[in-house]
Design a protein around this motif. Structure first.
Motif, short mmCIF file in Angstrom:
data_model
loop_
_atom_site.label_atom_id
_atom_site.label_comp_id
_atom_site.label_asym_id
_atom_site.label_seq_id
_atom_site.Cartn_x
_atom_site.Cartn_y
_atom_site.Cartn_z
N THR A 190 -2.03 -2.18 -5.25
CA THR A 190 -3.26 -1.66 -5.77
C THR A 190 -3.25 0.02 -6.06
O THR A 190 -4.18 0.29 -6.81
CB THR A 190 -4.65 -2.04 -5.13
N LEU A 191 -2.20 0.46 -5.50
CA LEU A 191 -2.35 2.10 -5.51
C LEU A 191 -1.94 2.54 -6.85
O LEU A 191 -1.49 1.75 -8.13
CB LEU A 191 -1.10 2.40 -4.59
N PRO A 192 -2.39 3.66 -7.26
CA PRO A 192 -2.18 4.15 -8.93
C PRO A 192 -0.67 4.10 -9.25
O PRO A 192 -0.01 4.66 -8.43
CB PRO A 192 -2.56 5.65 -8.51
N GLY A 193 -0.24 3.47 -10.42
CA GLY A 193 0.96 3.30 -10.89
C GLY A 193 1.94 2.43 -9.92
O GLY A 193 3.02 2.41 -10.30
N ALA A 194 1.37 1.58 -8.80
CA ALA A 194 2.50 0.96 -8.02
C ALA A 194 3.21 -0.16 -8.78
O ALA A 194 4.33 -0.43 -8.27
CB ALA A 194 1.49 0.63 -6.91
N LEU A 195 2.62 -0.64 -9.76
CA LEU A 195 3.48 -1.97 -10.39
C LEU A 195 4.41 -1.35 -11.55
O LEU A 195 4.91 -2.05 -12.16
CB LEU A 195 2.38 -2.89 -10.99
#
Length: 443
Positions: free
Chosen positions: A194-199
């Protein structure tokens, strides 16, 4: 012959061609014992949830569940099967390097690794990247302020059926000290994604998804090549895609139930963003699009169909031991008074969550080794204003234009703090440490 999902059925049969040594003896056209549509046989769908006969009347969704009960991972399994050549550590090291720096950075990268990474890089046309990021922003709030109190309880829900829980029992990964590591790794995965840009292609969540897929494939390969043998006629394929779907979409199942209770089948803009994120995360984990519905009715449909066709079975030697080990595991690394209090509160919340999964049936929960008593009820009641109040407050703050940036920065810091508490996730499995197979139950 599959009438409704022929392409998916072909993918199932392809497993034998890709890995004849692993899947050659499995009759993919036969129906495993775990799968049942017999009205006289009890399933995992409680009557208070839905009418089983109505669910089974839909041939399309029943076929979908049966097909994906026999589906492993057609790209990660071939890579995991290289363990004999490279060793488990070699596979892990190459995969991590490919995720962080690209597959071309891996010297003499095997074709199986290239195919694995390429499949994850092939983002489907239906993915809206901006909507995925918005969904991550929304789900970060739960990961930071709610999940730490219920993850263990949600984990327990995966152990209440012998047929679905057996692969975990085989690994021994949820007994003794390893139980806490697996629970924290699961919490780590759902939080880090869920962290920013994690995916994004080179994000932490992308790598975590690849590692989880490899771990599942290694469990699958080890089970199928076990000296004691895996019985596909009873259990189907180890860690099938149909058993991974509930964990990946459980949050959206709850959202779907709430939407339907409010007379809606379409999701709100906020829910739609969370669904886009959840579906894309499931894609990275290898789930087929057929198991990733887009409406509230369809999500409820696949969840109920899986439960309605999964033969009921709770073997205390398998399920009971997994539940007891997981409930008894110390999830926090420290031994301070605050750590002990936090552990007590979290256990009470997890028991409450599990009780909810049991429909509030105290006797049923107790029969599965989860005792929810007056002390737990008092603990949950005393901490609910803080736990739920903070979560709701952050959800509201995140929707206010003036507070959105501040709220998300605070939430992101909280998620990173949670990740530090969970510890580093290895996402590995060691076949040499597997215990002897528990007695199988086919009743």
């Amino acid at each position: 012959m599959a009438l409704h999902h022929p392409e998916l059925a072909e993918r199932v049969r392809e497993q034998r061609r890709l890995l004849p040594d692993l899947y050659g003896s499995i009759e993919f056209d036969s129906t495993p014992h775990r799968f049942t549509t017999d009205p006289e046989v009890k399933s995992d769908l409680p009557a208070w949830i839905a009418d089983r006969d109505s669910v089974l009347a839909d041939e399309r969704v029943v076929e979908l569940i049966r097909t994906t009960t026999m589906l492993g991972d057609v790209v990660a399994d071939p890579y995991a099967a290289l363990a004999k050549q490279y060793g488990a550590k070699g596979l892990i090291d190459m995969l991590r390097k490919a995720c962080r720096s690209g597959v071309d950075s891996v010297p003499d990268a095997p074709d199986e690794l290239r195919a694995f990474i390429a499949s994850m890089e092939a983002t489907p046309d239906w993915v809206d990247v901006e909507l995925v990021e918005e969904g991550a922003r929304q789900l970060r709030i739960g990961a930071a302020f709610l999940s730490p109190y219920i993850t263990r309880g949600a984990f327990l829900a995966t152990f209440i059926n012998t047929y679905a829980a057996l692969p975990m029992a085989l690994t021994g990964a949820l007994t003794g000290r390893r139980a806490s590591r697996r629970v924290n790794e699961t919490a780590n995965f759902f939080a880090v994604t869920t962290l920013p840009g994690a995916l994004g292609r080179y994000g932490e969540g992308f790598q975590a998804a690849a590692m989880v897929r490899l771990m599942h494939s290694m469990v699958r390969c080890n089970a199928l090549t076990s000296p004691e043998g895996w019985d596909p006629e009873v259990y189907g394929v180890p860690v099938p895609q149909v058993d991974q779907m509930p964990a990946g979409l459980f949050n959206m199942y709850l959202a779907a139930v709430l939407a339907k209770s409010a007379g809606r089948d379409e999701f709100s803009s906020r829910e739609r963003a969370m669904l886009e994120f959840s579906r894309y995360r499931c894609f990275l984990l290898g789930l087929p699009e057929e198991l990733l519905p887009t409406t509230a009715s369809e999500i409820i449909e696949v969840f109920h169909a899986r439960a309605a066709t999964l033969r009921r079975g709770f073997d205390d030697a398998t399920c009971g031991e997994l539940v007891r080990s997981t409930m008894g595991a110390d999830l926090r690394q420290g031994n301070s008074l605050l750590d002990q209090l936090s552990e007590t509160v979290e256990r009470s919340w997890s028991r409450a969550f599990f009780l909810g999964i049991c429909g509030g049936d105290l006797k049923r929960a107790e029969a599965m080794s989860v005792q929810f008593g007056p002390v737990d009820a008092a603990c949950v009641a005393a901490t609910a204003p803080f736990v739920l109040g903070r979560f709701v407050a952050m959800v509201i703050a995140a929707e206010q234009p003036a507070l959105r940036r501040l709220a998300d920065d605070y939430t992101t810091r909280a998620v990173k703090q949670r990740l530090a508490e969970y510890g580093n996730a290895d996402y590995t499995t060691d076949a040499t440490a597997y215990p002897r197979r528990p007695t199988r139950s086919t009743t």
